[in-house]
Design a protein around this motif. Structure first.
Motif, short mmCIF file in Angstrom:
data_model
loop_
_atom_site.label_atom_id
_atom_site.label_comp_id
_atom_site.label_asym_id
_atom_site.label_seq_id
_atom_site.Cartn_x
_atom_site.Cartn_y
_atom_site.Cartn_z
N LEU A 1 15.97 7.77 -2.43
CA LEU A 1 14.58 7.43 -2.75
C LEU A 1 14.23 6.04 -2.21
O LEU A 1 13.16 5.85 -1.62
N THR A 2 15.11 5.08 -2.42
CA THR A 2 14.84 3.71 -1.98
C THR A 2 14.67 3.64 -0.46
O THR A 2 13.73 3.01 0.05
N ASP A 3 15.58 4.28 0.26
CA ASP A 3 15.50 4.28 1.72
C ASP A 3 14.22 4.96 2.20
O ASP A 3 13.54 4.46 3.12
N PHE A 4 13.90 6.10 1.58
CA PHE A 4 12.67 6.80 1.98
C PHE A 4 11.45 5.94 1.71
O PHE A 4 10.53 5.85 2.53
N HIS A 5 11.40 5.34 0.53
CA HIS A 5 10.21 4.57 0.13
C HIS A 5 9.94 3.42 1.10
O HIS A 5 8.79 3.19 1.50
N LYS A 6 11.00 2.72 1.49
CA LYS A 6 10.84 1.64 2.46
C LYS A 6 10.31 2.17 3.79
O LYS A 6 9.39 1.59 4.40
N SER A 7 10.85 3.29 4.22
CA SER A 7 10.41 3.89 5.48
C SER A 7 8.96 4.34 5.39
O SER A 7 8.17 4.14 6.33
N PHE A 8 8.59 4.93 4.25
CA PHE A 8 7.21 5.40 4.05
C PHE A 8 6.23 4.23 4.10
O PHE A 8 5.18 4.32 4.74
N LEU A 9 6.58 3.15 3.41
CA LEU A 9 5.69 1.98 3.40
C LEU A 9 5.54 1.38 4.80
O LEU A 9 4.45 0.93 5.19
N ASN A 10 6.62 1.36 5.55
CA ASN A 10 6.55 0.84 6.93
C ASN A 10 5.65 1.71 7.81
O ASN A 10 4.86 1.22 8.61
N GLU A 11 5.79 3.03 7.64
CA GLU A 11 5.00 3.96 8.45
C GLU A 11 3.52 3.86 8.13
O GLU A 11 2.67 3.99 9.03
N PHE A 12 3.19 3.67 6.85
CA PHE A 12 1.78 3.69 6.44
C PHE A 12 1.29 2.31 5.99
O PHE A 12 0.45 2.20 5.09
N CYS A 13 1.83 1.29 6.61
CA CYS A 13 1.39 -0.07 6.30
C CYS A 13 -0.02 -0.29 6.85
O CYS A 13 -0.31 0.02 8.00
N ASP A 14 -0.91 -0.82 6.02
CA ASP A 14 -2.28 -1.09 6.45
C ASP A 14 -2.32 -2.27 7.43
O ASP A 14 -1.57 -3.23 7.29
#
Length: 535
Positions: A522-535
Motif C-alpha cells: 500500500l505504501t509503495d503504491f500510494h507514493k507512486s499514485f501521488l507522483n503520477e497524479f501530482c498537480d
C-alpha cells in the motif's frame, strides 16, 4: 396379507412415477413447449426465426427498477475485478506483479485464516451426527460439556432432527437460551417470544424494512457512512433513505442535532420517517458509541415516535479500554422506558464477534414494543420463509451461552476468544498507524467492529482522471490499488460520505503475518499514485 398390500402399493407408486415422468417429458419437450407459445404447428417451428423476431422475456429494461437502484458495494465492481485477477493468477502466475489477492473488503474472518471456536464446532458436529454420542470413543474426542450441551439441544428439537423444519421463529428451547443470555448481558428480563431466529442478521433487516416501508413516502433515517445492506434493502422495498451524516472530526459521532435537522428536512418534503438505524459498534466507521450518546438517541426516538433499529452484531468487538458495549435495550430499560415507551428491534449475528461463522448463517432479532396484531404480521412474514437453518439456530444459542466457570471447555474457550480479540485489536492499531503515515490520509481510532475507514485527499488531477473514466475518485484509487498490488479495499462512495470527501474501507481481518506485506504494498503504491497524479 400385510406384505401383499405393501408390495401392491409399491407397484402402484412405481407405475405412477413412470407415468409422471413420461407425461412430464412430453409436456416439457421442445415441441410441446412451442405449443404454449404459438398456434403455429410444431413441424413448421423455426427456433432461429423465433429468437430473432421475439424480444427476450427479461431484459435490463423490464426487470424491477428497484433492483437496478439497489447497490451493494462490499461485493461490487472492485471485488468482481479481484475475482477475475485471481483466476488469471491461477492459470498464469506471472500475469500480474503480485502472487495473491489480499481481500480486505468484507468481514469474513474464516476466509482469511481465522479458526472456528472449538466448543461451538464440537457441539454442532454432535448435534448433526447424534449417533456418535453413545460411542465410547466420543468421550476421548469431545469435551464433556460439549457432549452435555449437544444432548440438551437435541432434547429441545422435535425428533432430535436437525434436518427438519422448526417453528418459524426458531426452536423454542434455543430461544429460551438466547433470552437467558440477553438477560445475563443486560440485567433486564428478555422474553423468548420476542426472539426471531434468522439466517444471519440480513434477513431480519429485510423483514423489518418490508414491514415498515409502504411507499417512497416512507423514510428510514440512517447514519452516513452506512453499511450498504440498509441502503440496498430500503431501495429494494421502495422506501426513501434519509441521511444523517456522522461527524468524522469527533470520531464519527452521531449527533442528535443532526438527527433532528434531517428529520425536519424529510418531513418538510412529505416523507414519513418510520425508523432510525444505528450500528454500534460502527460499520464501516469502527466507532463505539458512548452510553450518554445512546441515551440521547433513545430519547430522540421516543419523542419522535420512531422505531429504533439497533444493529449490534459487533457487540463483542470492542478494542479500547475506555469504551464498553451497551445494548440499546439495556440503555432504554435503564432510563425507565419499557415496551409501552419505545419500539426497539435489536439484531445479532454469528458472523461477527470472535466467532466469525459467516457461512453458517445464524442470527436473530429481538422485537420489543410492538402491539400484538403487528407481532402477528411479523410472524406471518417470517413464516413465509418456513424457518432459518438449524445449524445457525444452534450457533446463535451457543454464542449467547458460551461455556461457564466449571465447564471443561471454559478455560480453552476463553483463551481462543481472548486470543482472537487481542489479535484483532493489534491488527487494527497497526493498520490505523500505517494509514496515518500515508501522505494525505487520515484515519480515526479503531475502537471496535472489524473495519477502518480512512479519509484520502485526492489531487485535482486524480479526480479529473477518475471523471474521464466515469468512476468515483475513491473507486478510481481502489481500482488502481487492486491492479497494482492485489489489495482489495471498498471505495467510500459505496457507503455514502459527506460530498467532496473520499474514503475507503479496509477490514482488520487479514492474519497478522499478512499485515506487513499489505502495508508495504500500500505504501509503495500510494507514493507512486501521488507522483503520477501530482498537480
Amino acid at each position: 396379507m400385510q406384505r401383499f398390500m405393501i408390495s401392491k402399493a409399491r407397484n402402484l407408486l412405481e407405475s405412477s412415477r413412470q407415468n409422471y415422468h413420461f407425461q412430464r417429458s412430453q409436456l416439457f419437450s421442445p415441441q410441446s413447449a412451442h405449443r404454449f407459445l404459438s398456434s403455429t404447428p410444431a413441424a413448421n417451428f423455426d427456433s432461429s426465426s423465433f429468437s430473432s423476431t421475439m424480444a427476450p422475456p427479461v431484459s435490463i429494461n423490464t426487470i424491477n427498477p428497484k433492483v437496478l437502484e439497489c447497490e451493494y458495494a462490499v461485493r461490487g465492481e472492485i471485488v468482481t475485478l479481484a475475482q477475475k485477477l485471481q483466476q488469471e493468477i491461477q492459470t498464469k502466475p506471472e500475469a500480474h506483479p503480485f502472487e495473491e489477492i489480499l481481500y480486505c473488503n468484507i468481514g469474513n474472518p474464516q476466509s482469511l485464516g481465522q479458526q472456528p471456536i472449538t466448543f461451538f464446532r464440537e457441539v454442532l458436529a454432535l448435534c448433526d451426527h447424534p449417533s456418535i454420542l453413545d460411542k465410547s470413543e466420543t468421550q476421548g474426542l469431545f469435551s464433556a460439556d460439549s457432549i452435555e450441551r449437544a444432548w440438551q439441544i437435541l432434547d429441545q428439537i422435535p425428533g432430535r432432527a436437525t434436518g427438519a423444519y422448526s417453528h418459524s421463529q426458531g426452536i423454542k428451547g434455543l430461544r429460551d437460551t438466547i433470552a437467558a443470555g440477553i438477560e445475563d448481558r443486560d440485567g433486564f428480563p428478555a422474553d423468548p417470544n420476542d426472539i426471531f431466529l434468522t439466517d444471519g442478521a440480513s434477513p431480519a433487516v429485510h423483514m423489518m424494512m418490508r414491514l415498515l416501508i409502504r411507499s417512497e413516502k416512507d423514510g428510514i433515517l440512517c447514519p452516513i457512512p452506512l453499511y450498504p445492506l440498509y441502503s440496498a434493502s430500503i431501495a429494494l422495498h421502495g422506501g426513501t433513505l434519509v441521511p444523517c451524516y456522522l461527524d468524522e472530526a469527533t470520531g464519527w459521532g452521531l449527533e442528535v442535532s443532526e438527527l433532528k435537522k434531517q428529520l425536519e428536512t424529510a418531513r418538510s418534503k412529505g416523507i414519513t420517517v418510520r425508523a432510525l438505524v444505528v450500528i454500534n459498534p460502527g460499520n464501516p466507521t469502527g466507532q463505539v458509541l458512548a452510553e450518554e450518546n445512546q441515551k440521547a438517541i433513545v430519547e430522540f426516538c421516543k419523542q419522535e415516535g420512531l422505531v429504533l433499529l439497533a444493529d449490534e452484531v459487533y457487540q463483542e468487538n470492542v478494542y479500547v479500554p475506555e469504551k464498553k458495549f451497551h445494548s440499546f435495550k439495556k440503555v432504554s430499560r435503564s432510563m425507565g422506558y419499557d415496551e409501552k415507551d419505545i419500539s426497539l428491534v435489536s439484531f445479532q449475528s454469528v458472523s461477527k464477534g470472535y466467532y466469525g461463522e459467516c457461512g453458517k448463517r445464524g442470527g436473530y432479532m429481538e422485537v420489543t414494543g410492538f402491539s400484538a396484531d403487528v407481532r402477528e404480521q411479523i410472524y406471518k412474514v417470517s413464516s413465509v420463509n418456513l424457518c432459518s437453518n438449524i445449524s445457525g439456530q444452534i450457533l446463535a444459542s451457543l454464542v449467547m451461552s458460551p461455556p461457564k466457570v466449571g465447564d471443561e471447555s471454559y478455560k480453552s474457550h476463553n483463551a481462543e476468544r481472548d486470543g482472537i480479540l487481542s489479535s484483532l485489536a493489534s491488527r487494527a492499531k497497526t493498520l490505523e498507524d500505517a494509514f496515518n503515515e500515508l501522505e494525505g490520509v487520515t484515519c480515526n481510532k479503531a475502537e471496535g467492529a472489524m473495519y477502518l475507514f480512512p479519509r484520502i485527499c485526492l489531487t485535482e488531477k486524480a479526480i479529473k482522471a477518475a471523471e474521464a473514466t466515469k468512476t468515483a475518485p475513491d473507486a478510481f484509487y481502489c481500482r488502481r490499488l487492486l491492479t497494482a498490488t492485489g489489495i482489495v479495499f471498498v471505495p467510500g462512495s459505496g457507503f455514502g460520505q459527506v460530498p467532496g470527501t473520499w474514503h475507503f474501507r479496509c477490514t482488520i481481518l487479514p492474519q497478522e503475518e499478512k499485515i506487513p506485506a499489505i502495508i508495504t504494498r500500500l505504501t509503495d503504491f500510494h507514493k507512486s499514485f501521488l507522483n503520477e497524479f501530482c498537480d
